[in-house]
Structure formats: structure tokens, C-alpha cells
Design an enzyme around this catalytic site. Sequence first.
Site, short mmCIF file in Angstrom:
data_model
loop_
_atom_site.label_atom_id
_atom_site.label_comp_id
_atom_site.label_asym_id
_atom_site.label_seq_id
_atom_site.Cartn_x
_atom_site.Cartn_y
_atom_site.Cartn_z
N PHE A 1 0.83 -1.21 0.00
CA PHE A 1 0.00 0.00 0.00
C PHE A 1 0.86 1.26 0.00
CE2 PHE A 1 -1.80 2.83 3.48
CZ PHE A 1 -2.41 3.70 2.61
N TYR B 1 5.22 -8.15 15.73
CA TYR B 1 5.34 -6.91 14.95
C TYR B 1 6.05 -5.84 15.78
CZ TYR B 1 3.72 -2.96 12.03
OH TYR B 1 3.64 -1.85 11.22
N ARG C 1 27.58 -1.07 2.57
CA ARG C 1 28.46 -1.34 1.43
C ARG C 1 28.36 -0.25 0.37
NH1 ARG C 1 27.38 -3.53 -3.39
NH2 ARG C 1 25.34 -4.29 -2.75
N PHE D 1 3.83 -10.86 -0.38
CA PHE D 1 3.07 -11.50 0.70
C PHE D 1 1.75 -10.74 0.91
CE2 PHE D 1 2.42 -11.82 5.47
CZ PHE D 1 1.61 -12.93 5.35
N THR D 2 1.85 -9.46 1.14
CA THR D 2 0.61 -8.65 1.27
C THR D 2 0.49 -7.63 0.15
OG1 THR D 2 1.83 -7.23 2.80
CG2 THR D 2 0.36 -8.87 3.77
N VAL E 1 13.18 -10.19 1.71
CA VAL E 1 14.27 -9.45 2.37
C VAL E 1 14.98 -10.25 3.46
CG1 VAL E 1 13.40 -7.11 1.93
CG2 VAL E 1 12.68 -8.32 4.02
N ASN F 1 19.88 -7.14 6.51
CA ASN F 1 20.25 -7.20 5.08
C ASN F 1 20.27 -5.82 4.41
OD1 ASN F 1 20.75 -9.96 5.06
ND2 ASN F 1 18.60 -10.46 4.68
N ARG G 1 -7.57 -4.01 8.24
CA ARG G 1 -7.42 -2.78 9.00
C ARG G 1 -8.76 -2.05 9.06
NH1 ARG G 1 -1.45 -0.80 7.08
NH2 ARG G 1 -1.86 -2.10 5.28
N THR H 1 -2.15 4.86 8.74
CA THR H 1 -2.24 5.54 7.45
C THR H 1 -3.21 4.77 6.55
OG1 THR H 1 0.02 6.31 7.73
CG2 THR H 1 -0.84 6.38 5.50
P1 NAD Z 1 1.58 -3.60 3.16
O1 NAD Z 1 1.33 -4.89 3.82
O2 NAD Z 1 0.60 -3.11 2.14
O3 NAD Z 1 3.02 -3.51 2.52
C1 NAD Z 1 4.10 -4.27 2.98
C2 NAD Z 1 4.84 -4.80 1.74
O4 NAD Z 1 5.97 -5.56 2.18
C3 NAD Z 1 3.97 -5.74 0.91
O5 NAD Z 1 4.08 -5.41 -0.46
C4 NAD Z 1 4.55 -7.13 1.19
O6 NAD Z 1 4.35 -8.04 0.14
C5 NAD Z 1 6.01 -6.78 1.42
N1 NAD Z 1 6.71 -7.77 2.24
C6 NAD Z 1 6.29 -8.35 3.40
N2 NAD Z 1 7.22 -9.23 3.83
C7 NAD Z 1 8.24 -9.21 2.93
C8 NAD Z 1 9.47 -9.90 2.82
N3 NAD Z 1 9.85 -10.80 3.74
N4 NAD Z 1 10.28 -9.63 1.76
C9 NAD Z 1 9.90 -8.73 0.81
N5 NAD Z 1 8.74 -8.06 0.85
C10 NAD Z 1 7.92 -8.28 1.91
O7 NAD Z 1 1.66 -2.52 4.37
P2 NAD Z 1 1.86 -0.97 4.33
O8 NAD Z 1 0.74 -0.36 5.08
O9 NAD Z 1 2.16 -0.47 2.97
O10 NAD Z 1 3.16 -0.81 5.25
C11 NAD Z 1 4.45 -0.58 4.71
C12 NAD Z 1 5.44 -0.35 5.85
O11 NAD Z 1 5.02 0.76 6.66
C13 NAD Z 1 5.55 -1.56 6.79
O12 NAD Z 1 6.89 -1.71 7.16
C14 NAD Z 1 4.73 -1.14 7.99
O13 NAD Z 1 5.19 -1.74 9.17
C15 NAD Z 1 4.93 0.37 8.01
N6 NAD Z 1 3.81 1.04 8.69
C16 NAD Z 1 2.58 1.14 8.10
C17 NAD Z 1 1.54 1.76 8.79
C18 NAD Z 1 0.17 1.93 8.18
O14 NAD Z 1 -0.72 2.47 8.85
N7 NAD Z 1 -0.09 1.53 6.96
C19 NAD Z 1 1.75 2.26 10.07
C20 NAD Z 1 3.01 2.10 10.64
C21 NAD Z 1 4.04 1.52 9.94
N1 UDP Z 2 -11.05 -2.43 14.53
C1 UDP Z 2 -12.43 -2.51 14.59
N2 UDP Z 2 -13.07 -3.17 13.59
C2 UDP Z 2 -12.43 -3.71 12.52
C3 UDP Z 2 -11.01 -3.62 12.45
C4 UDP Z 2 -10.35 -2.97 13.49
O1 UDP Z 2 -13.07 -2.01 15.52
O2 UDP Z 2 -13.11 -4.28 11.66
C5 UDP Z 2 -10.35 -1.70 15.60
C6 UDP Z 2 -9.13 -2.41 16.19
O3 UDP Z 2 -9.54 -3.27 17.24
C7 UDP Z 2 -8.31 -1.24 16.67
C8 UDP Z 2 -8.61 -0.14 15.65
O4 UDP Z 2 -9.82 -0.52 15.01
O5 UDP Z 2 -8.74 -0.81 17.94
C9 UDP Z 2 -7.52 0.04 14.59
O6 UDP Z 2 -7.24 -1.25 14.04
P1 UDP Z 2 -6.22 -1.45 12.84
O7 UDP Z 2 -6.07 -2.93 12.70
O8 UDP Z 2 -6.66 -0.68 11.67
O9 UDP Z 2 -4.87 -0.79 13.33
P2 UDP Z 2 -3.99 -0.91 14.67
O10 UDP Z 2 -4.77 -1.61 15.74
O11 UDP Z 2 -2.78 -1.66 14.26
O12 UDP Z 2 -3.73 0.50 15.02
#
Ligand code: NAD
Ligand code: UDP
Length: 311
Positions: free
Chosen positions: A12, A144, A105, A35-36, A58, A98, A185, A174
Site C-alpha cells: 500500500f 510486529y 556497502r 506476501f501482502t 528481504v 540485510n 485494517r 495511514t
Molecule cells: P503492506 O502490507 O501493504 O506492505 C508491505 C509490503 O511488504 C507488501 O508489499 C509485502 O508483500 C512486502 N513484504 C512483506 N514481507 C516481505 C518480505 N519478507 N520480503 C519482501 N517483501 C515483503 O503494508 P503498508 O501499510 O504499505 O506498510 C508498509 C510499511 O510501513 C511496513 O513496514 C509497515 O510496518 C509500516 N507502517 C505502516 C503503517 C500503516 O498504517 N499503513 C503504520 C506504521 C508503519
Molecule cells: N477495529 C475494529 N473493527 C475492525 C477492524 C479494526 O473495531 O473491523 C479496531 C481495532 O480493534 C483497533 C482499531 O480498530 O482498535 C484500529 O485497528 P487497525 O487494525 O486498523 O490498526 P492498529 O490496531 O494496528 O492501530
Amino acid sequence: MKKILVTGGAGFIGSHLCERLLNEGNEVICLDNYFTGTKRNVVHLLNNPYFELIRHDVTTPFFIEADEIYNLACPASPIHYQYNPIKTIKTSVMGAINVLGLAKRTKAKILQASTSEIYGDPIVHPQVEDYWGNVNPIGLRSCYDEGKRCAESLFMNYHKQNNVRIKIIRIFNTYGPNMHPNDGRVISNFIVQALNNKPLTIYGNGLQTRSFQYIDDLVEGMIRMMSTADDIIGPVNIGNPNEFTMLELATKIIDVTGSGSKIEYFKLPDDDPVQRQPDISLAKKILHNWEPKIQLEEGLIKTIEYFKKIL
Ligand code: NAD
Ligand code: UDP
């Protein structure tokens, strides 16, 4: 033209970042194990000769030349990161080792996508960067949270010991287009449920809070952080401080979609944080007055448009 590696680039956040970096005239290498994430998120970039997509995990080393690295590879939604918790820890920890080795490097600048989960179920509110957090080290979310905490430690120690040019950002919840509809989410769940006139699933009493940031504001913050001077390493919170209960969020999504959905209550998952709100004073100071521009209703409208197209 800079050569920029984005791990997790087909996810995303990564897909938006790759697009923005290409638009700014960079060469982008997107590395992902799908994966996701999905190729669909970046398919529109494949014709660009400066975009390269690599299927790779990775947790095993890789050798690429780069000027900058954004390390995003890691599942971010609770259902996905809890699916295989050991793999989630390996992705954060071995992935960090990694990419940091690669940065060492190639002398690349490297940014870690860390998370507000570093603060766990926070006792200090709003969360400031020097708060160390309240994380259950053996709970459901620990794969996590502790993986990301260890990655921050690795980044800091590669910086101190090997002078690697690091940047750590702590991203708060986000949302936006390219979120996976079955991601689990809260925003994607509620929008998909509302558009299908199904009940919105609130976990617990719905009084827990989150502060939601629209994707464009995050990408702007990430790029500004990468371009800061080498002595600015963070960690820095990147999020939107406007805080909502899940009940308020559900009501807003029903309202904006014009859905006839009702609300249903389910058990609250273990260790679900009660409240979360970023203090963004540091981000404003070091990122030239960066602050979120898109508030919840405007961001939801854009995200709902996206889901209407793909559902
Ligand atoms: P996402 O799941 O959409 O993206 C994660 C990406 O990483 C996916 O494309 C998945 O296929 C890839 N991936 C997972 N494991 C892998 C591996 N072992 N090797 C190679 N690729 C791998 O999630 P996102 O919301 O886009 O999050 C991206 C980053 O931002 C993550 O590190 C997440 O922890 C961080 N983050 C996101 C949020 C949010 O609200 N979206 C909040 C805090 C931190
Ligand atoms: N949540 C909810 N209904 C849903 C999915 C999530 O009430 O269908 C709640 C969840 O328990 C949490 C909040 O929404 O309190 C945010 O959840 P999310 O998984 O989006 O993010 P995170 O908990 O990692 O901040």
C-alpha cells in the site's frame, strides 16, 4: 537522477512512494515478495524504463547498488502479521540486517518505516518520540512491535558503529487507495462493509482511539525526512494528530458512503491499544513545517472512490 531502492514497494504505502519518486525523476527499484502487496499496485509503472520490479524476500541477502533505500518490507495489518509471527519477526530483523548491510556497502542513505506500535498501549498521551512505550513482549502483537523495536535498535547501532546514514520514521495509522480490501485494517474493513451494506464490525466498545493519516501526507513526510541533513536521524513521528474513536469513525464512514449499514460489536483483540495520537512537533521542526494537509473526511472520500472502483 538518484537510484532508489524501495523494499515492500508493491504494498500500500510502497506503491505510492514508488510512483512519487519516479515522478520526481528518480530511478526506482521495487523489491517485494508479494506476501501482502501485489503487482497490481505497481502495474501502471511497469512501462516506465526507470522502474524495475524484483521478486525477492528481504530475509535473504541481496546485492543492489542504490543511493537511497526506503525499508518498508513487512506486513502491517494485525491479521497479516499474526498469520506467521516468526516470519514477521524474521522480516523485520533479518530484513533490517540485510538492508543495513547493503547501505553500509553502497554508502546509501537508508530510511526505516517504523511504527507507532513502538509505543505499544501507550501510557503517555499524545506520544512523543522520547517515550519508550508500553509493549507486551510476549503478546499477540509482539511479533510486529518487538520486531520493529529491534529493527530501530539495529538502525541506531549500524549508525553508531558503522556510520551508516540512517533515518527512522514512526508512522501512525495511514490509509488511502491501494489498501487491500481484505487487509483487516479498520478503515478498509469499514469502507468495504459500508459499500456492501453489511454491518460495520466494531471490536470492543468502540471507544478506543486512533489518529488517521492520509497516504499523500505520509509520502510527503517520508521524502522530506530522506532529504534532511545526515545528522538528522530521528526517530520522528509522522502522523495526523486528529484523534477519533472507532465509533466516530464508523459513523462517519456510514455517513460519507450514504450506507444503510448498522454497527455490530465483537470482542476486542488482546493488547489492542486504547489510545494513539502522535505529537508531531519534532516533524514540523525538522521537516520544514511539514504537517498533514488532508483531513479525515476528504481522505475518506478519495479512499471510498478507490474501493468503489475495485469492488
Ligand atoms: P503492506 O502490507 O501493504 O506492505 C508491505 C509490503 O511488504 C507488501 O508489499 C509485502 O508483500 C512486502 N513484504 C512483506 N514481507 C516481505 C518480505 N519478507 N520480503 C519482501 N517483501 C515483503 O503494508 P503498508 O501499510 O504499505 O506498510 C508498509 C510499511 O510501513 C511496513 O513496514 C509497515 O510496518 C509500516 N507502517 C505502516 C503503517 C500503516 O498504517 N499503513 C503504520 C506504521 C508503519
Ligand atoms: N477495529 C475494529 N473493527 C475492525 C477492524 C479494526 O473495531 O473491523 C479496531 C481495532 O480493534 C483497533 C482499531 O480498530 O482498535 C484500529 O485497528 P487497525 O487494525 O486498523 O490498526 P492498529 O490496531 O494496528 O492501530
